[in-house]
Design a protein around this motif. Structure first.
Motif, short mmCIF file in Angstrom:
data_model
loop_
_atom_site.label_atom_id
_atom_site.label_comp_id
_atom_site.label_asym_id
_atom_site.label_seq_id
_atom_site.Cartn_x
_atom_site.Cartn_y
_atom_site.Cartn_z
N THR A 153 0.64 -1.14 0.04
CA THR A 153 0.05 0.14 0.10
C THR A 153 0.88 1.30 0.01
O THR A 153 0.65 2.03 -0.87
CB THR A 153 -0.90 -0.13 1.37
OG1 THR A 153 -1.76 -1.01 1.06
CG2 THR A 153 -1.85 1.29 1.33
N LYS A 157 1.11 4.16 -3.23
CA LYS A 157 1.06 5.47 -2.83
C LYS A 157 2.06 6.35 -3.25
O LYS A 157 2.11 7.33 -3.80
CB LYS A 157 0.60 5.51 -1.51
CG LYS A 157 0.09 7.11 -1.25
CD LYS A 157 -0.72 7.10 0.29
CE LYS A 157 -1.02 8.66 0.55
NZ LYS A 157 -2.12 9.38 0.00
N ASP A 160 2.61 7.07 -6.79
CA ASP A 160 1.66 7.78 -7.31
C ASP A 160 0.62 6.62 -8.38
O ASP A 160 0.40 7.02 -9.37
CB ASP A 160 1.98 9.01 -8.19
CG ASP A 160 0.93 9.78 -8.51
OD1 ASP A 160 -0.17 9.90 -7.81
OD2 ASP A 160 0.87 10.41 -9.56
N ASP A 163 -3.82 4.80 -4.43
CA ASP A 163 -4.20 4.94 -2.95
C ASP A 163 -5.11 4.16 -2.29
O ASP A 163 -6.33 4.30 -2.16
CB ASP A 163 -4.74 6.41 -2.85
CG ASP A 163 -4.47 6.77 -1.32
OD1 ASP A 163 -4.19 5.92 -0.36
OD2 ASP A 163 -4.89 7.93 -0.72
#
Length: 174
Positions: A153, A157, A160, A163
């Motif tokens: 995760t 994130k 990019d 999320d």
């Protein structure tokens, strides 16, 4: 993931990382001629363990973060299998049409709108299938599976890509 597992368990370890320039001198002694690898010594016996997933699973078992039963381990293995599926899909984006920005954007959009939500939905199914309803994958305790998905995760994130924590509240608790 292995470093996170050891840190969480309070296990001391030497975090040795070679530079790209120094790698050729370490490569011949590395299992399979590749990194990462773990040098593990127990009762005077030293073994080199290669492959990142094998290392994470070994360390998790050694430190009590791989469940207490074979069924717990099977749940963790499922999570790691799905993790590998997700990584394979993500790496496909990086390897296909690297010079074609339009194709890359098209593939990224598919990942973000279809592939990642499907695979994170599978992770949520496993969290929800835990009879303890603890928010973890296995019983009432953190395991290697939780650490894998926490790290995934985070990596998605900061790159990019996706999320997951904002789209899947169950993932956010990890």
């Amino acid at each position: 993931v292995s470093r996170l597992v050891m840190a969480l368990a309070g296990q001391k370890f030497e975090d040795f990382r070679w530079s790209r320039e120094d790698w050729p001198k370490y490569k011949p002694e590395a299992p399979f001629g590749q990194g990462p690898y773990l040098i593990y010594t127990n009762n005077g016996e030293t073994v080199k363990i290669g492959q990142s997933h094998a290392i994470a699973c070994f360390v998790g078992r050694q430190l009590g973060l791989y469940g207490k039963t074979n069924l717990d381990a099977a749940v963790i293995d499922q999570v790691i299998g799905l993790y590998k599926d997700l990584i394979a899909v993500w790496m496909k984006l990086r390897s296909q049409a690297p010079d074609d920005k339009d194709k890359q954007e098209e593939m990224k959009k598919k990942l973000q709108e279809e592939d990642f939500p499907k695979l994170f939905g599978d992770f949520v199914k496993l969290i929800n299938a835990n009879p303890a309803k603890s928010g973890f994958f296995v019983k009432n305790e953190i395991s290697v599976a939780d650490i894998y998905i926490y790290d995934l995760t985070y990596q998605l994130k900061v790159n990019d890509m996706f999320d997951a924590a904002s789209k899947f509240p169950e993932i956010k608790t990890l």
